[in-house]
Design an enzyme around this catalytic site. Structure first.
Site, PDB file in Angstrom:
ATOM      1  N   LYS A  26      19.377 -50.764  40.044  1.00 22.51           N
ATOM      2  CA  LYS A  26      18.880 -50.885  38.858  1.00 22.51           C
ATOM      3  C   LYS A  26      18.633 -52.096  38.048  1.00 22.51           C
ATOM      4  O   LYS A  26      19.497 -53.272  38.485  1.00 22.51           O
ATOM      5  CB  LYS A  26      19.419 -50.047  37.731  1.00 22.51           C
ATOM      6  N   LYS A  73      31.163 -51.708  37.747  1.00 21.14           N
ATOM      7  CA  LYS A  73      31.478 -52.928  36.889  1.00 21.14           C
ATOM      8  C   LYS A  73      32.834 -53.515  37.392  1.00 21.14           C
ATOM      9  O   LYS A  73      33.093 -54.775  37.330  1.00 21.14           O
ATOM     10  CB  LYS A  73      31.504 -52.637  35.385  1.00 21.14           C
ATOM     11  N   LYS A 119      21.091 -55.678  32.318  1.00 26.19           N
ATOM     12  CA  LYS A 119      20.941 -56.866  31.354  1.00 26.19           C
ATOM     13  C   LYS A 119      21.541 -58.065  31.939  1.00 26.19           C
ATOM     14  O   LYS A 119      21.269 -59.428  31.555  1.00 26.19           O
ATOM     15  CB  LYS A 119      21.660 -56.403  30.108  1.00 26.19           C
TER      16      LYS A 119
HETATM   17  P1  AMP Z   1      22.313 -51.055  28.168  1.00 26.65           P
HETATM   18  O1  AMP Z   1      21.583 -52.250  28.680  1.00 26.65           O
HETATM   19  O2  AMP Z   1      23.616 -50.914  28.915  1.00 26.65           O
HETATM   20  O3  AMP Z   1      22.985 -51.371  26.654  1.00 26.65           O
HETATM   21  O4  AMP Z   1      21.553 -49.761  27.910  1.00 26.65           O
HETATM   22  C1  AMP Z   1      20.665 -49.610  26.882  1.00 26.65           C
HETATM   23  C2  AMP Z   1      20.124 -48.355  27.224  1.00 26.65           C
HETATM   24  O5  AMP Z   1      18.860 -48.552  28.072  1.00 26.65           O
HETATM   25  C3  AMP Z   1      20.649 -46.993  27.832  1.00 26.65           C
HETATM   26  O6  AMP Z   1      20.080 -45.979  27.311  1.00 26.65           O
HETATM   27  C4  AMP Z   1      20.552 -47.099  29.330  1.00 26.65           C
HETATM   28  O7  AMP Z   1      20.588 -46.058  30.133  1.00 26.65           O
HETATM   29  C5  AMP Z   1      19.205 -47.793  29.248  1.00 26.65           C
HETATM   30  N1  AMP Z   1      18.868 -48.539  30.803  1.00 26.65           N
HETATM   31  C6  AMP Z   1      19.681 -49.598  30.935  1.00 26.65           C
HETATM   32  N2  AMP Z   1      19.129 -50.084  32.189  1.00 26.65           N
HETATM   33  C7  AMP Z   1      18.137 -49.199  32.526  1.00 26.65           C
HETATM   34  C8  AMP Z   1      17.298 -49.191  33.626  1.00 26.65           C
HETATM   35  N3  AMP Z   1      17.181 -50.339  34.591  1.00 26.65           N
HETATM   36  N4  AMP Z   1      16.211 -48.228  33.643  1.00 26.65           N
HETATM   37  C9  AMP Z   1      16.291 -47.472  32.746  1.00 26.65           C
HETATM   38  N5  AMP Z   1      16.932 -47.394  31.459  1.00 26.65           N
HETATM   39  C10 AMP Z   1      17.803 -48.373  31.476  1.00 26.65           C
END
Ligand code: AMP
Ligand code: TRP
Length: 334
Positions: free
Chosen positions: A194, A112, A197
């Site tokens: 990956k 990041k 968001k």
């Molecule tokens: P975040 O988007 O960082 O708030 O992540 C929220 C949850 O989604 C966390 O448990 C992350 O590990 C999971 N997560 C985020 N991106 C991915 C992805 N591309 N594949 C699987 N899990 C994800």
């Protein structure tokens, strides 16, 4: 023995199928097995710049999504992180026992901060300490997350061990619970990274709230390879990722899926995948729209959640302060 489950999600960007398949949907499915707490982590969100008005709206929207996905407020607690101030306070204390060296190893910060260069905030660097505070405040045993969060949960465990050995048994040692399939959903346009968001290319991310036409268009444009054979093979990231998504939405076995598409073309597979995803998301999208009509209800639920959980967090924080020696000694005289 029942363990406490805690997980968090940032109220930022587009909620995508990676979030849904690896985190939110699984939280909903397993919520009754343990005491479950789900936190919308707005303090983590501000580690990168956010539009203030939008951030509050995003807290509500994320709560709507968790409810739409089946998290039941009668069973689980949902709350907004900044509404329980013990999180920020414990994070500071943990900061003071986490060696810089541990933090410097965090892959997510390296990635990041590359994007933000010198503008990367101190909070972004410190992100894992706040996450450790989130987890440890509730004496959490299990932390269901996607693969990208494994290192952060391990850091929380290391911090707990370090604190316990220095000040005596205080924290439960948390464990990451990561799904065997779909723990890392990849981008549709760049399947070597990956799905995230916050990204520039909208076609890379399949949003949980994307309308059917967009889902079709994005899947049809997803990058595959010239091999034209529909088989689970991690060496072929594009088609593998799409097959994993199919597997998770269909709940069919891998062999059955490969058989179903044996000798068929990518276009047909993608078209069927798109319909599978659209149908899979339809009830969730409908519930989300319904729920968002009554934002007062969601707001009240979040406040009730924070009120229910605050005493637990404050209890742990007070124990920690005692152990560390913060505050005043027992005073004699008037
Ligand atoms: P975040 O988007 O960082 O708030 O992540 C929220 C949850 O989604 C966390 O448990 C992350 O590990 C999971 N997560 C985020 N991106 C991915 C992805 N591309 N594949 C699987 N899990 C994800
Ligand atoms: N860092 C997590 C993510 O981006 C969100 C999060 C914050 C979290 N605190 C947490 C996850 C505590 C699990 C436990 O995905």
């Amino acid at each position: 023995m029942k363990k406490r489950v805690f997980s968090g999600i940032q109220p930022t960007g587009t909620i995508h199928i990676g979030n849904y398949l690896a985190a939110i949907r699984r939280w909903a499915i397993t919520q009754a097995e343990h005491e479950s707490i789900f936190c919308i982590v707005d303090l983590h969100a501000i580690t990168v710049p956010q539009e203030p008005k939008l951030l509050k709206a995003k807290n509500l929207e994320m709560a709507g999504m968790l409810l739409a996905a089946g998290i039941d407020p009668e069973v689980s607690v949902i709350f907004v992180q900044s509404r329980v101030s013990a999180h920020a306070e414990l994070a500071w204390i943990l900061n003071c026992i986490i060696p810089m060296g541990w933090m410097l190893r965090m892959i997510q910060f390296k990635e990041k901060s590359q994007r933000h260069k010198e503008q990367a905030s101190t909070g972004l660097f410190d992100y894992p300490a706040l996450m450790a505070a989130d987890i440890l405040l509730y004496r959490t045993g299990l932390v269901p997350v996607g693969e990208d969060q494994r290192q952060h949960v391990e850091l929380a465990r290391d911090v707990a061990e370090r604190f316990n050995s220095r000040y005596g048994p205080t924290f439960e040692l948390p464990e990451a619970v990561i799904p065997e399939v779909g723990s890392r959903i990849m981008g549709l346009k760049d399947p070597t990274k990956k799905m995230s968001k916050t990204g520039d290319d909208k076609d890379n991310v399949l949003g949980v709230l994307d309308p059917p036409d967009q889902i079709r268009a994005k899947i049809m444009k997803a990058v595959t390879d010239p091999l034209r054979e529909i088989r689970f093979d991690p060496e072929r990231p594009g088609i593998h990722n799409l097959l994993v998504i199919y597997e998770l939405f269909s709940a069919e076995g891998r062999q059955a899926i490969e058989q179903r598409f044996a000798g068929k073309g990518y276009a047909q597979f993608k078209a069927e995948l798109a319909e599978m995803v659209i149908e899979g998301l339809r009830p969730l999208q409908a519930r989300f729209c319904e729920l968002m009509k009554d934002q007062g209800y969601i707001g009240r639920l979040l406040e009730e959640g924070a009120d229910r959980i605050r005493p637990v967090a404050e209890g742990t924080l007070n124990t920690v302060k005692e152990k560390v020696g913060l505050g005043l000694p027992v005073l004699r005289g008037s």
